[in-house]
Design a protein around this motif. Structure first.
Motif, PDB file in Angstrom:
ATOM      1  N   LEU A  46       0.798  -1.272   0.151  1.00 52.82           N
ATOM      2  CA  LEU A  46       0.119   0.122  -0.058  1.00 52.82           C
ATOM      3  C   LEU A  46       0.654   1.331  -0.043  1.00 52.82           C
ATOM      4  N   THR A  47       1.842   1.246   0.553  1.00 52.02           N
ATOM      5  CA  THR A  47       3.026   2.420   0.884  1.00 52.02           C
ATOM      6  C   THR A  47       3.753   2.364  -0.814  1.00 52.02           C
ATOM      7  N   CYS A  48       3.924   1.615  -1.486  1.00 51.15           N
ATOM      8  CA  CYS A  48       4.135   1.772  -2.869  1.00 51.15           C
ATOM      9  C   CYS A  48       3.209   2.172  -3.794  1.00 51.15           C
ATOM     10  N   LEU A  49       1.925   1.850  -3.461  1.00 52.73           N
ATOM     11  CA  LEU A  49       1.006   2.233  -4.488  1.00 52.73           C
ATOM     12  C   LEU A  49       0.459   3.484  -4.027  1.00 52.73           C
ATOM     13  N   LEU A  50       0.724   4.203  -2.902  1.00 50.53           N
ATOM     14  CA  LEU A  50       0.200   5.367  -2.518  1.00 50.53           C
ATOM     15  C   LEU A  50       0.518   6.571  -3.522  1.00 50.53           C
ATOM     16  N   PRO A  51       1.828   6.449  -4.191  1.00 49.37           N
ATOM     17  CA  PRO A  51       2.185   7.707  -4.935  1.00 49.37           C
ATOM     18  C   PRO A  51       1.466   7.633  -6.471  1.00 49.37           C
ATOM     19  N   PHE A  52       0.921   6.499  -6.761  1.00 49.02           N
ATOM     20  CA  PHE A  52       0.132   5.901  -7.963  1.00 49.02           C
ATOM     21  C   PHE A  52      -1.176   6.532  -7.633  1.00 49.02           C
ATOM     22  N   TYR A  53      -1.968   6.242  -6.464  1.00 49.02           N
ATOM     23  CA  TYR A  53      -3.073   6.608  -6.275  1.00 49.02           C
ATOM     24  C   TYR A  53      -3.014   8.516  -6.071  1.00 49.02           C
ATOM     25  N   TRP A  54      -2.183   8.719  -5.513  1.00 48.90           N
ATOM     26  CA  TRP A  54      -2.158  10.438  -5.480  1.00 48.90           C
ATOM     27  C   TRP A  54      -2.164  10.982  -6.693  1.00 48.90           C
ATOM     28  N   LEU A  55      -1.195  10.276  -7.756  1.00 48.04           N
ATOM     29  CA  LEU A  55      -1.195  10.894  -9.039  1.00 48.04           C
ATOM     30  C   LEU A  55      -2.716  10.681  -9.703  1.00 48.04           C
ATOM     31  N   LEU A  56      -3.519   9.664  -9.310  1.00 45.27           N
ATOM     32  CA  LEU A  56      -4.775   9.499 -10.119  1.00 45.27           C
ATOM     33  C   LEU A  56      -5.727  10.698  -9.550  1.00 45.27           C
ATOM     34  N   ARG A  57      -5.771  10.464  -8.143  1.00 45.60           N
ATOM     35  CA  ARG A  57      -6.865  11.694  -7.644  1.00 45.60           C
ATOM     36  C   ARG A  57      -6.415  12.849  -7.938  1.00 45.60           C
ATOM     37  N   SER A  58      -5.150  13.321  -8.274  1.00 49.46           N
ATOM     38  CA  SER A  58      -4.598  14.724  -8.711  1.00 49.46           C
ATOM     39  C   SER A  58      -5.042  15.065 -10.367  1.00 49.46           C
ATOM     40  N   SER A  59      -5.044  13.672 -11.101  1.00 51.57           N
ATOM     41  CA  SER A  59      -5.374  13.926 -12.348  1.00 51.57           C
ATOM     42  C   SER A  59      -6.937  14.287 -12.478  1.00 51.57           C
ATOM     43  N   LEU A  60      -7.697  14.075 -11.419  1.00 50.81           N
ATOM     44  CA  LEU A  60      -9.258  14.368 -11.560  1.00 50.81           C
ATOM     45  C   LEU A  60      -9.427  15.472 -10.696  1.00 50.81           C
ATOM     46  N   MET A  61      -8.689  16.316 -10.348  1.00 47.40           N
ATOM     47  CA  MET A  61      -9.058  17.438  -9.549  1.00 47.40           C
ATOM     48  C   MET A  61      -8.647  18.892 -10.284  1.00 47.40           C
ATOM     49  N   SER A  62      -9.020  19.764  -9.619  1.00 45.74           N
ATOM     50  CA  SER A  62      -8.557  21.139 -10.179  1.00 45.74           C
ATOM     51  C   SER A  62      -7.251  21.484  -9.584  1.00 45.74           C
ATOM     52  N   ASP A  63      -6.638  22.506  -9.869  1.00 45.20           N
ATOM     53  CA  ASP A  63      -5.474  23.027  -9.229  1.00 45.20           C
ATOM     54  C   ASP A  63      -5.687  23.221  -7.941  1.00 45.20           C
ATOM     55  N   GLU A  64      -6.970  24.107  -7.465  1.00 43.24           N
ATOM     56  CA  GLU A  64      -7.168  24.392  -6.076  1.00 43.24           C
ATOM     57  C   GLU A  64      -7.372  23.094  -5.183  1.00 43.24           C
ATOM     58  N   GLN A  65      -8.085  21.880  -5.857  1.00 45.59           N
ATOM     59  CA  GLN A  65      -8.374  20.759  -5.038  1.00 45.59           C
ATOM     60  C   GLN A  65      -7.119  20.056  -4.390  1.00 45.59           C
ATOM     61  N   ILE A  66      -6.047  20.243  -5.750  1.00 42.01           N
ATOM     62  CA  ILE A  66      -4.701  19.532  -5.451  1.00 42.01           C
ATOM     63  C   ILE A  66      -4.177  19.830  -4.072  1.00 42.01           C
ATOM     64  N   PHE A  67      -4.130  21.191  -3.886  1.00 42.37           N
ATOM     65  CA  PHE A  67      -3.261  21.775  -3.063  1.00 42.37           C
ATOM     66  C   PHE A  67      -4.107  22.170  -1.803  1.00 42.37           C
ATOM     67  N   THR A  68      -5.176  21.683  -1.556  1.00 43.98           N
ATOM     68  CA  THR A  68      -6.030  21.827  -0.380  1.00 43.98           C
ATOM     69  C   THR A  68      -5.369  21.175   0.716  1.00 43.98           C
ATOM     70  N   PHE A  69      -5.604  21.824   1.992  1.00 42.30           N
ATOM     71  CA  PHE A  69      -5.169  21.213   3.077  1.00 42.30           C
ATOM     72  C   PHE A  69      -6.142  21.240   4.200  1.00 42.30           C
ATOM     73  N   PRO A  70      -6.785  20.093   4.889  1.00 41.67           N
ATOM     74  CA  PRO A  70      -5.935  18.754   4.731  1.00 41.67           C
ATOM     75  C   PRO A  70      -6.442  18.174   3.507  1.00 41.67           C
TER      76      PRO A  70
END
Length: 303
Positions: A46-70
């Protein structure tokens, strides 16, 4: 039956009965150890797959959503327009064809040159073979950056800058292919030398041994070299940046780099394009992982 035999049988039966509880006690420990191992493996996976999931969810978001915190782990709403926008912002079809052309030429040249060199080091006897092979292995210690400037000056003098020649021609001469030569040599050494002698007795030449015996028996290692070469070309950025200047000659890695500017970056487009670019490599790895594992495991068995 004597008294001693009866006593021995009773002692053996008692020993087997005493060992049964110990075996039963050992089984739960083995089960727990297996559970712990699987939990650790799942956690690492799961730790190794986390960057790929982060890439996938970021590709489906706007720039504002990508950098929201939390961080927002699930895209809401889903921005499918990043994928169409990435293809409209840059001619990725053209970049894909350029990369595919370079990859095919490099793979063909690498297979021909490295297999011929490995055949010479493993099946032919000639003076200084071990010394030359040692020098070849020592070349692996030489950083590629050391030859970068002389190579560029040479290709510029020949007039091949901004063409695919500097990126493909060295593969046909096994330039920088020390590891692949070593890898194929180790596999070639595992083939019995009696096969070569049988071909020579029938009137065959070293070329016949190379083309009719060695290559057909080493399809797996050759596939492994082709996979390594394809992945290298697909991910290479430094070479194309140095030698390719025209946008029509750009590769996929250069196309991805064009999304990041000095002041602004289209992060949504970049994530979508990156996912599309790495998808063929991921698919290739899943289909070819058996050859990769065999190559790593068997490289140093002989020779």
């Amino acid at each position: 039956m004597s008294v001693r035999e009866v006593v021995d049988i009773d002692a053996l039966t008692q020993t087997e009965e005493d060992s049964r509880p110990a075996r039963r006690r050992g089984r739960p420990r083995r089960r727990w150890s297996t559970v712990v191992v699987y939990v650790l493996l799942i956690g690492v996976g799961l730790t190794c797959l986390l960057p790929f999931y982060w890439l996938l969810r970021s590709s489906l978001m706007s720039d504002e959503q990508i950098f929201t915190f939390p961080p927002q782990w699930i895209p809401d709403p889903i921005t499918w327009s990043n994928y169409s926008g990435a293809f409209e912002a840059a001619p990725f079809v053209r970049y894909f064809l350029n990369t595919l052309t370079i990859a095919v030429l490099v793979v063909v040249g690498t297979l021909l040159s490295t297999s011929a060199a490995a055949f010479a080091f493993s099946r032919l006897v000639w003076p200084g073979r071990r010394i030359v092979f040692g020098l070849l292995l020592s070349s692996l210690l030489l950083p590629w950056a050391v030859t970068l400037v002389p190579s560029f000056i040479g290709w510029q003098w020949l007039g091949f800058v901004d063409t695919f020649v500097p990126l493909t021609a060295p593969a046909f001469f096994a330039a920088g292919q020390g590891f692949n030569i070593f890898l194929l040599r180790q596999f070639f050494l595992q083939i019995p030398i009696e096969l070569d002698n049988a071909v020579y007795v029938d009137g065959g030449s070293p070329w016949t041994v190379y083309w009719r015996v060695i290559l057909p028996l080493n399809k797996g290692p050759l596939t492994l070299v082709a996979i390594f070469s394809t992945i290298f070309v697909w991910n290479d950025l430094l070479g194309p940046v140095i030698y390719l200047n025209s946008e029509e000659n750009y590769t996929l890695s250069q196309g991805l780099a064009s999304f990041t500017g000095t002041y602004t970056s289209d992060w949504g487009y970049l994530m979508a394009a990156t996912l599309i670019v790495i998808l063929p490599v991921v698919v290739l790895f899943f289909f070819a992982q058996r050859h990769i594992i065999e190559g790593v495991a068997l490289t140093g068995l002989k020779g």
